[in-house]
Design a protein around this motif. Structure first.
Motif, mmCIF file in Angstrom:
data_model
loop_
_atom_site.group_PDB
_atom_site.id
_atom_site.type_symbol
_atom_site.label_atom_id
_atom_site.label_comp_id
_atom_site.label_asym_id
_atom_site.label_seq_id
_atom_site.Cartn_x
_atom_site.Cartn_y
_atom_site.Cartn_z
ATOM 1 N N CYS A 125 0.853 -12.459 4.216
ATOM 2 C CA CYS A 125 1.741 -13.632 4.341
ATOM 3 C C CYS A 125 2.054 -13.935 5.815
ATOM 4 O O CYS A 125 2.836 -14.841 6.095
ATOM 5 N N GLY A 126 1.440 -13.200 6.747
ATOM 6 C CA GLY A 126 1.573 -13.502 8.168
ATOM 7 C C GLY A 126 2.551 -12.620 8.926
ATOM 8 O O GLY A 126 2.610 -12.695 10.154
ATOM 9 N N ILE A 127 3.323 -11.807 8.245
ATOM 10 C CA ILE A 127 4.330 -10.991 8.941
ATOM 11 C C ILE A 127 3.654 -9.928 9.812
ATOM 12 O O ILE A 127 2.638 -9.345 9.439
ATOM 13 N N GLU A 128 4.252 -9.746 11.005
ATOM 14 C CA GLU A 128 3.676 -8.833 11.997
ATOM 15 C C GLU A 128 4.150 -7.392 11.761
ATOM 16 O O GLU A 128 5.334 -7.156 11.521
ATOM 17 N N PHE A 129 3.200 -6.493 11.868
ATOM 18 C CA PHE A 129 3.479 -5.060 11.780
ATOM 19 C C PHE A 129 2.851 -4.373 12.985
ATOM 20 O O PHE A 129 1.791 -4.786 13.442
ATOM 21 N N ASP A 130 3.481 -3.300 13.466
ATOM 22 C CA ASP A 130 2.854 -2.402 14.431
ATOM 23 C C ASP A 130 2.794 -1.002 13.838
ATOM 24 O O ASP A 130 3.735 -0.593 13.130
ATOM 25 N N LEU A 131 1.725 -0.297 14.138
ATOM 26 C CA LEU A 131 1.712 1.158 13.975
ATOM 27 C C LEU A 131 2.063 1.733 15.332
ATOM 28 O O LEU A 131 1.449 1.348 16.340
ATOM 29 N N VAL A 132 3.038 2.627 15.388
ATOM 30 C CA VAL A 132 3.446 3.237 16.659
ATOM 31 C C VAL A 132 3.095 4.726 16.600
ATOM 32 O O VAL A 132 3.500 5.419 15.666
ATOM 33 N N ALA A 133 2.317 5.167 17.571
ATOM 34 C CA ALA A 133 1.885 6.568 17.600
ATOM 35 C C ALA A 133 2.973 7.421 18.247
ATOM 36 O O ALA A 133 3.405 7.141 19.364
ATOM 37 N N SER A 134 3.412 8.451 17.532
ATOM 38 C CA SER A 134 4.490 9.299 18.049
ATOM 39 C C SER A 134 4.253 10.745 17.619
ATOM 40 O O SER A 134 3.885 11.002 16.467
ATOM 41 N N ASP A 135 4.482 11.669 18.532
ATOM 42 C CA ASP A 135 4.396 13.084 18.137
ATOM 43 C C ASP A 135 5.788 13.664 17.873
ATOM 44 O O ASP A 135 5.972 14.867 17.798
ATOM 45 N N LYS A 136 6.768 12.768 17.721
ATOM 46 C CA LYS A 136 8.152 13.243 17.530
ATOM 47 C C LYS A 136 8.646 13.054 16.097
ATOM 48 O O LYS A 136 9.832 13.210 15.823
ATOM 49 N N ASP A 137 7.745 12.682 15.166
ATOM 50 C CA ASP A 137 8.187 12.368 13.799
ATOM 51 C C ASP A 137 7.832 13.533 12.879
ATOM 52 O O ASP A 137 6.669 13.763 12.574
#
Ligand SMILES: [Fe+2]
Length: 316
Positions: A125-137
């Motif tokens: 539907c057009g909504i923006e997503f990012d994947l964020v790389a983190s080693d703190k999760d």
């Protein structure tokens, strides 16, 4: 003292129901943990909840598929613009290959902000997503048969708000909600609550020229964010605090079956919610079978089959 723990859920107006299920479950490896209905008017709309298999607060994104009744919302400022999911460091190549092979639109360039690499991709539907790389999760992975644990999403990392003005909103995040200001990067401001690990981060994107978006329920916008609080007492403590600061436009504590909700608008116009973690999703189906059956709140039980007949059939 209000004690916000991080995110509870985000709620999004999407288009079709099946394409939404395919996006979260088949593409991202999320579990459909509750399949229920919004019935604020005449026409039923699904309310679909996705998250990790346990339905933990901070992993949840919920959808209203609005194509069925044709209501569109207008994207703009005064809204949440981007949902950011957390994945382990080193996982972005796996996801880029996955987006490519499944025909999902994604940006060609990985970008970096606040020391974290991010990959932009788009909901149907057009909504923006990012994947964020983190080693703190250190949250458990949302595993699925074709997504190995070392690449799997851990939950919501953060949200990015689009704001025309930021001054009062910065004060609000700190003084009303107890977030710490964690830094500035170009037009971005970052806040964190608790320990600042993924699931506790809010970003502002200062966009002074972006026209104001709508705040209705409708296809194509993220309607609100809910932050997690323990109990109704915590909600009411927050309500009192907001009143004392002059933010008197807050809702009562509303029964949402799986949690209680108190809604309020932040100065930049984004709808916020404080949702309680004291009820949970196992009140109407076993904890190991979440999302398997269509559920209706108690006041709609006798209309369950009729409502289901009027909704788009979906399969997981
Ligand atoms: Fe909500």
């Amino acid at each position: 003292m209000t004690d916000i723990k991080g995110f509870h859920h985000l709620t999004v107006g999407v288009a079709g129901a099946q394409e939404d299920v395919d996006f979260y479950v088949k593409l991202l490896g999320q579990s459909l943990i509750k399949k229920t209905v919004l019935l604020d008017g005449e026409d039923p709309i699904y309310h679909l909840y996705y998250g990790n298999a346990q339905g933990d607060a901070g992993t949840l994104v919920t959808s209203f598929p609005f194509r069925q009744i044709g209501v569109k919302a207008r994207p703009g400022s005064g809204q949440i613009r981007v949902i950011n999911y957390s994945v382990p460091a080193g996982a972005l190549d796996f996801w880029r290959a996955r987006f490519e092979s499944q025909g999902i639109p994604f940006d060609k360039e990985v970008i970096s902000r606040f020391g974290e690499q991010r990959q932009r991709f788009y909901h149907p539907c057009g909504i923006e997503f990012d994947l964020v790389a983190s080693d703190k999760d250190d949250r458990p992975p949302c595993e699925s048969p074709d997504i190995p644990a070392q690449f799997a999403i851990r939950g919501v990392h953060s949200i990015t708000l689009s704001l025309r003005e930021v001054h009062e909103s910065i004060i609000f995040m700190k003084d009303a909600l107890g977030f710490d200001y964690a830094g500035e990067h170009g037009p971005y401001h970052r806040f964190q609550v608790a320990d600042g690990t993924p699931g506790t981060v809010v970003e502002f994107l200062h966009e002074p020229d972006r026209l104001q978006g709508s705040s209705i329920y409708g296809e194509g916008t993220i309607h609100h964010v809910a932050f997690a609080v323990d109990s109704v007492e915590q909600q009411l403590a927050l309500k009192e605090k907001l009143f004392a600061m002059g933010h008197i436009d807050t809702s009562e504590s509303v029964d949402r079956n799986y949690f209680r909700s108190m809604y309020f608008k932040m100065p930049g116009g984004v709808m916020f919610e404080a949702a309680t973690t004291d009820i949970g999703f196992a009140i109407d189906e076993p904890a190991d079978q979440l999302g398997s059956q269509f559920q209706t709140p108690s006041w709609l039980t006798d209309r369950k089959e009729e409502l289901l007949q009027r909704l788009e059939p979906i399969s997981v």
